[in-house]
Scaffold this motif. Structure first.
Motif, PDB file in Angstrom:
ATOM      1  N   VAL A 122       4.527   5.963 -12.483  1.00  0.00           N
ATOM      2  CA  VAL A 122       3.425   6.671 -11.829  1.00  0.00           C
ATOM      3  C   VAL A 122       2.400   7.142 -12.862  1.00  0.00           C
ATOM      4  CG1 VAL A 122       2.824   8.735 -10.496  1.00  0.00           C
ATOM      5  CG2 VAL A 122       4.837   7.392  -9.865  1.00  0.00           C
ATOM      6  N   LYS A 123       2.887   7.633 -13.988  1.00  0.00           N
ATOM      7  CA  LYS A 123       1.987   8.132 -15.035  1.00  0.00           C
ATOM      8  C   LYS A 123       1.097   7.006 -15.566  1.00  0.00           C
ATOM      9  CE  LYS A 123       2.062  10.299 -19.616  1.00  0.00           C
ATOM     10  NZ  LYS A 123       2.939  10.840 -20.705  1.00  0.00           N
ATOM     11  N   HIS A 124       1.731   5.866 -15.888  1.00  0.00           N
ATOM     12  CA  HIS A 124       0.945   4.751 -16.427  1.00  0.00           C
ATOM     13  C   HIS A 124       0.047   4.137 -15.365  1.00  0.00           C
ATOM     14  CE1 HIS A 124       4.041   4.142 -19.882  1.00  0.00           C
ATOM     15  NE2 HIS A 124       3.128   5.044 -20.188  1.00  0.00           N
ATOM     16  N   ALA A 125       0.530   4.061 -14.118  1.00  0.00           N
ATOM     17  CA  ALA A 125      -0.285   3.517 -13.024  1.00  0.00           C
ATOM     18  C   ALA A 125      -1.520   4.379 -12.796  1.00  0.00           C
ATOM     19  CB  ALA A 125       0.549   3.442 -11.745  1.00  0.00           C
ATOM     20  N   ARG A 126      -1.357   5.697 -12.940  1.00  0.00           N
ATOM     21  CA  ARG A 126      -2.498   6.599 -12.770  1.00  0.00           C
ATOM     22  C   ARG A 126      -3.554   6.329 -13.843  1.00  0.00           C
ATOM     23  NH1 ARG A 126      -0.033  11.443 -13.595  1.00  0.00           N
ATOM     24  NH2 ARG A 126       0.885  11.415 -11.495  1.00  0.00           N
ATOM     25  N   LEU A 127      -3.103   6.073 -15.067  1.00  0.00           N
ATOM     26  CA  LEU A 127      -4.036   5.771 -16.153  1.00  0.00           C
ATOM     27  C   LEU A 127      -4.762   4.450 -15.897  1.00  0.00           C
ATOM     28  CD1 LEU A 127      -1.877   6.773 -19.264  1.00  0.00           C
ATOM     29  CD2 LEU A 127      -3.879   7.971 -18.375  1.00  0.00           C
ATOM     30  N   LEU A 128      -4.021   3.452 -15.415  1.00  0.00           N
ATOM     31  CA  LEU A 128      -4.635   2.151 -15.133  1.00  0.00           C
ATOM     32  C   LEU A 128      -5.698   2.276 -14.047  1.00  0.00           C
ATOM     33  CD1 LEU A 128      -1.552  -0.274 -15.118  1.00  0.00           C
ATOM     34  CD2 LEU A 128      -3.299  -0.036 -16.879  1.00  0.00           C
ATOM     35  N   ARG A 169       4.619  -5.042  -6.471  1.00  0.00           N
ATOM     36  CA  ARG A 169       5.001  -4.361  -5.232  1.00  0.00           C
ATOM     37  C   ARG A 169       4.796  -2.859  -5.374  1.00  0.00           C
ATOM     38  NH1 ARG A 169      11.038  -5.902  -4.235  1.00  0.00           N
ATOM     39  NH2 ARG A 169      10.639  -4.943  -2.203  1.00  0.00           N
ATOM     40  N   SER A 170       4.352  -2.246  -4.310  1.00  0.00           N
ATOM     41  CA  SER A 170       4.148  -0.789  -4.323  1.00  0.00           C
ATOM     42  C   SER A 170       5.484  -0.084  -4.441  1.00  0.00           C
ATOM     43  CB  SER A 170       3.455  -0.354  -3.037  1.00  0.00           C
ATOM     44  OG  SER A 170       4.300  -0.599  -1.919  1.00  0.00           O
ATOM     45  N   SER A 171       5.472   1.047  -5.137  1.00  0.00           N
ATOM     46  CA  SER A 171       6.648   1.910  -5.219  1.00  0.00           C
ATOM     47  C   SER A 171       6.155   3.364  -5.242  1.00  0.00           C
ATOM     48  CB  SER A 171       7.473   1.595  -6.476  1.00  0.00           C
ATOM     49  OG  SER A 171       8.631   2.411  -6.522  1.00  0.00           O
ATOM     50  N   ALA A 172       5.567   3.768  -4.119  1.00  0.00           N
ATOM     51  CA  ALA A 172       4.981   5.110  -4.033  1.00  0.00           C
ATOM     52  C   ALA A 172       6.079   6.167  -3.927  1.00  0.00           C
ATOM     53  CB  ALA A 172       4.050   5.200  -2.831  1.00  0.00           C
ATOM     54  N   ARG A 173       5.741   7.366  -4.305  1.00  0.00           N
ATOM     55  CA  ARG A 173       6.703   8.471  -4.199  1.00  0.00           C
ATOM     56  C   ARG A 173       7.101   8.744  -2.755  1.00  0.00           C
ATOM     57  NH1 ARG A 173       4.125  12.774  -8.618  1.00  0.00           N
ATOM     58  NH2 ARG A 173       4.998  11.740 -10.485  1.00  0.00           N
ATOM     59  N   LEU A 174       6.182   8.434  -1.819  1.00  0.00           N
ATOM     60  CA  LEU A 174       6.475   8.693  -0.404  1.00  0.00           C
ATOM     61  C   LEU A 174       7.318   7.596   0.235  1.00  0.00           C
ATOM     62  CD1 LEU A 174       3.091  10.028   1.032  1.00  0.00           C
ATOM     63  CD2 LEU A 174       5.171  11.320   0.596  1.00  0.00           C
ATOM     64  N   GLU A 175       7.431   6.446  -0.420  1.00  0.00           N
ATOM     65  CA  GLU A 175       8.134   5.317   0.193  1.00  0.00           C
ATOM     66  C   GLU A 175       9.648   5.503   0.177  1.00  0.00           C
ATOM     67  OE1 GLU A 175       6.334   1.078  -0.078  1.00  0.00           O
ATOM     68  OE2 GLU A 175       5.929   2.039  -2.001  1.00  0.00           O
ATOM     69  N   ASP A 176      10.292   4.919   1.202  1.00  0.00           N
ATOM     70  CA  ASP A 176      11.752   4.819   1.289  1.00  0.00           C
ATOM     71  C   ASP A 176      12.437   6.181   1.263  1.00  0.00           C
ATOM     72  OD1 ASP A 176      11.058   2.230   1.185  1.00  0.00           O
ATOM     73  OD2 ASP A 176      12.268   1.684  -0.548  1.00  0.00           O
ATOM     74  N   ARG A 177      11.748   7.175   1.834  1.00  0.00           N
ATOM     75  CA  ARG A 177      12.367   8.497   1.960  1.00  0.00           C
ATOM     76  C   ARG A 177      12.899   8.665   3.365  1.00  0.00           C
ATOM     77  NH1 ARG A 177       7.730  12.479  -0.122  1.00  0.00           N
ATOM     78  NH2 ARG A 177       8.955  13.885   1.151  1.00  0.00           N
ATOM     79  N   SER A 178      13.937   9.467   3.505  1.00  0.00           N
ATOM     80  CA  SER A 178      14.502   9.716   4.829  1.00  0.00           C
ATOM     81  C   SER A 178      13.492  10.451   5.693  1.00  0.00           C
ATOM     82  CB  SER A 178      15.782  10.549   4.702  1.00  0.00           C
ATOM     83  OG  SER A 178      16.317  10.831   5.971  1.00  0.00           O
ATOM     84  N   GLY A 179      13.210   9.903   6.866  1.00  0.00           N
ATOM     85  CA  GLY A 179      12.278  10.538   7.795  1.00  0.00           C
ATOM     86  C   GLY A 179      10.826  10.218   7.534  1.00  0.00           C
ATOM     87  N   LEU A 223      -3.799  -3.985  -9.834  1.00  0.00           N
ATOM     88  CA  LEU A 223      -4.908  -3.136  -9.383  1.00  0.00           C
ATOM     89  C   LEU A 223      -5.052  -3.161  -7.862  1.00  0.00           C
ATOM     90  CD1 LEU A 223      -7.871  -3.541 -11.887  1.00  0.00           C
ATOM     91  CD2 LEU A 223      -6.391  -1.582 -11.525  1.00  0.00           C
ATOM     92  N   SER A 224      -4.871  -4.327  -7.257  1.00  0.00           N
ATOM     93  CA  SER A 224      -4.961  -4.437  -5.793  1.00  0.00           C
ATOM     94  C   SER A 224      -3.858  -3.619  -5.133  1.00  0.00           C
ATOM     95  CB  SER A 224      -4.849  -5.900  -5.365  1.00  0.00           C
ATOM     96  OG  SER A 224      -5.909  -6.662  -5.899  1.00  0.00           O
ATOM     97  N   CYS A 225      -2.697  -3.656  -5.737  1.00  0.00           N
ATOM     98  CA  CYS A 225      -1.574  -2.863  -5.218  1.00  0.00           C
ATOM     99  C   CYS A 225      -1.891  -1.371  -5.299  1.00  0.00           C
ATOM    100  CB  CYS A 225      -0.317  -3.209  -6.014  1.00  0.00           C
ATOM    101  SG  CYS A 225       1.178  -2.408  -5.414  1.00  0.00           S
ATOM    102  N   LEU A 226      -2.420  -0.926  -6.434  1.00  0.00           N
ATOM    103  CA  LEU A 226      -2.763   0.487  -6.599  1.00  0.00           C
ATOM    104  C   LEU A 226      -3.884   0.906  -5.645  1.00  0.00           C
ATOM    105  CD1 LEU A 226      -2.681   0.734 -10.498  1.00  0.00           C
ATOM    106  CD2 LEU A 226      -1.080   1.796  -8.902  1.00  0.00           C
ATOM    107  N   SER A 256      -1.410   8.893  -2.994  1.00  0.00           N
ATOM    108  CA  SER A 256      -1.850   8.026  -4.083  1.00  0.00           C
ATOM    109  C   SER A 256      -0.895   8.013  -5.270  1.00  0.00           C
ATOM    110  CB  SER A 256      -3.244   8.445  -4.557  1.00  0.00           C
ATOM    111  OG  SER A 256      -3.212   9.777  -5.041  1.00  0.00           O
ATOM    112  N   GLU A 257       0.158   8.835  -5.258  1.00  0.00           N
ATOM    113  CA  GLU A 257       1.104   8.867  -6.370  1.00  0.00           C
ATOM    114  C   GLU A 257       2.015   7.648  -6.274  1.00  0.00           C
ATOM    115  OE1 GLU A 257       1.350  11.560  -8.954  1.00  0.00           O
ATOM    116  OE2 GLU A 257      -0.679  11.296  -8.180  1.00  0.00           O
ATOM    117  N   MET A 258       1.707   6.588  -7.022  1.00  0.00           N
ATOM    118  CA  MET A 258       2.392   5.314  -6.866  1.00  0.00           C
ATOM    119  C   MET A 258       2.741   4.688  -8.209  1.00  0.00           C
ATOM    120  SD  MET A 258       0.922   1.718  -5.413  1.00  0.00           S
ATOM    121  CE  MET A 258       0.600   2.203  -3.727  1.00  0.00           C
TER     122      MET A 258
END
Length: 575
Positions: free
Chosen positions: A41-47, A81-91, A114-117, A140-142
């Motif tokens: 997430v940190k590096h993706a934010r910089l990109l 592939r996206s791996s956002a903090r909100l993904e794959d959480r219960s509920g 970039l398209s994924c982000l 947006s945290e991904m």
């Protein structure tokens, strides 16, 4: 700066994102997963910040990313592939909200990343944020998951619900063919309670893959995800089954439309007592299928509308009716019906008060042909009480058949055929629950007799069904069958963009994730395409929206129609 990081245990889950953290746990548990790397997430934010005003990375960042990928996977096709903090959480799985992008090789990986982000800032993410109450910053945290593009002949999704039912869907397009709802070639179901499998019998290889996927999903549910409902995305190739994702699915419970029959029966019992009838003086005259629902302690489907209750008077009840000069009426060879006389003001007042609560009654005098009586005990809140039932003897002779053929037109015959189909499905669910005991054997025989009568009724209805009948019924596959109905006004396809209705049923070729912003206003979704394990299905489950997929004849519906959706059969009927 190294961008592609191994999925090691020292990366916090908050930096790896939900999807990557899930794959790491699966790999640690011994499941076969792709050779993955993650842009945290940190590096993706910089990109993303570095490219905010352009659609490409600066030359040094892009060159570094290409070099890392080329060293790891020379000449191979890749996927971001996206791996956002909100993904794959219960509920809150956010299924289908973010996008994945393929790259022909390492050279094209920066653009795919970039398209994924950018999908975290797109219309789907904004719509999901409005529906779920998530702030833009959370959405947006991904992180970005990168691995070689794995080609295989088959791919699919296995969803396990409540450890009671599993759905496995397979496509030659891979898991994305299922998750997008574009194409499902094979579908299988497994009922854990009945230990019953139903699926493709013409392709042993596909059936084997389905059972491998089910076994893998159950192990992932037990050892990794540890949720009641999960969806496992997989591909199957020469090396066996590879797991691409295992995500929790929201709880599916659409049983709110069921009737609390013990509460209704308690009101009836108290009313009969007020009329001077002791418990042994009367019984409820119920059809065998509904009586079996009551006997098994099941809640009655809302489809069984309570037009009236038939009270069978016996012994002291018959003497009471005679002494108070109740009026008797007999129709043909039927049992005698009785009604309180106009002068019995107390009785009529009590029945009028019950009618205000939609409790209407017919009183009938029992004789030897009325059928056996079963006394059962129910509990409503803290109150436990007995109530007696009578099982009618089903019959259907030549006279009844002639009456139906003369009275039914094409439209009413169609509705009757639909009702008979629903009743047959109910009976198929009830009969296996009746196991031992004298009365249960009696009930089972009564239900089998009812099925024979239904076959004759169906034959008469088919005879009345003419070529002028309306087109076939709108009917599909409910995501999770439940007893109950959803009714209301319908909004069709793109008309959702301009509707002002506060609550409506949505019908369309497919359910676009960008329409999830309307989730709080949608009471049910009916689509002609889609899949039971798709991202749209997961979103509907997350927002507790009943979903019907692969609905036939959807063109019969239009915005403004009032419709009713049967959650058990997937039928949609205009009111």
């Amino acid at each position: 700066m190294r961008l592609l990081t191994r999925l090691s245990s020292d990366i916090p889950a908050s930096e790896a994102g939900g999807k990557a953290a899930g794959l790491r746990a699966l790999g640690a548990a011994g499941f076969r997963i792709p050779d993955c790397r993650v842009i945290t997430v940190k590096h993706a934010r910089l990109l993303f910040r570095a490219s905010r005003k352009k659609t490409f990375l600066s030359s040094d960042l892009a060159a570094g990313l290409r070099a890392e990928a080329a060293a790891l996977w020379p000449g191979q096709g890749l996927i971001a592939r996206s791996s956002a903090r909100l993904e794959d959480r219960s509920g809150a799985s956010a299924s289908g909200i973010y996008s994945s992008f393929a790259a022909r090789d390492a050279k094209f990986l920066p653009k795919a990343v970039l398209s994924c982000l950018a999908s975290a800032q797109g219309a789907r993410a904004r719509a999901y944020g409005r529906a779920s109450g998530k702030a833009p910053g959370e959405l947006s945290e991904m992180a970005v998951l990168v691995h070689p593009y794995l080609s295989a002949e088959f791919g699919g999704v296995c969803s396990v619900y409540h450890e009671s039912r599993a759905v496995i869907e397979i496509s030659r397009l891979g898991p994305e063919g299922v998750t997008s709802g574009k194409r499902v070639e094979w579908r299988g179901f497994y009922d854990f309670k009945l230990k019953k499998w139903s699926g493709p019998a013409d392709n042993p290889r596909v059936k084997k893959i389905m059972f491998q996927a089910l076994s893998t999903a159950l192990r992932a549910q037990r050892d990794v995800v540890k949720r009641r409902n999960i969806a496992l995305e997989f591909i199957s190739g020469a090396g066996g089954l590879t797991v691409l994702q295992a995500r929790p699915v929201s709880d599916l419970d659409f049983s709110g439309g069921l009737m609390d029959m013990p509460r209704v029966y308690l009101k009836i019992s108290r009313l009969m007592s007020s009329l001077g009838l002791a418990g042994k003086d009367w019984s409820l005259y119920e059809t065998s299928d509904l009586l079996a629902f009551n006997y098994l302690g099941a809640r009655r489907p809302a489809a069984e509308s309570l037009e009236h209750f038939c009270i069978m008077l016996r012994g002291g009840g018959i003497r009471l009716a005679r002494s108070k000069a109740w009026v008797g009426v007999r129709f043909g060879g039927e049992l005698e019906d009785v009604f309180p006389p106009p002068g019995d003001k107390r009785c009529r007042r009590l029945l009028s008060e019950a009618a205000k609560e939609k409790l209407l009654f017919i009183f009938r005098l029992a004789d030897k042909s009325a059928g056996p009586v079963k006394r059962a005990r129910f509990k409503s809140g803290p109150v436990s009480f007995p109530i007696s039932f009578t099982v009618p003897k089903p019959r259907f002779g030549r006279r009844e058949g002639l009456f139906l053929r003369l009275r039914l037109n094409a439209d009413s015959a169609r509705r009757m055929l639909e009702r008979l189909g629903e009743e047959a499905e109910n009976l198929a669910r009830i009969i296996p629950g009746l196991r031992g005991g004298g009365y249960e054997k009696l009930l089972k025989q009564a239900l089998k007799d009812r099925l024979k009568v239904m076959a004759k009724e169906r034959k008469a209805a088919l005879a009345a069904f003419s070529s002028k009948a309306r087109p076939g019924a709108v009917e599909g596959l409910p995501l999770f069958p439940a007893d109950g109905f959803v009714a209301g006004p319908l909004v069709f396809d793109r008309d959702i963009l301009k509707t002002r209705l506060k609550r409506f049923i949505y019908a369309a070729p497919d359910f676009e994730p960008s329409f999830v912003s309307y989730a709080r206003r949608i009471s049910a979704v009916v689509v002609s395409r889609g899949a039971m394990c798709s991202h749209a299905a997961a979103l509907c489950a997350e927002f507790k929206i009943p979903l019907v997929v692969e609905a036939r004849n959807l063109g019969q519906l239009a915005t403004g129609d009032r419709v009713s959706v049967n959650l058990r059969t997937g039928r949609v009927v205009k009111a």
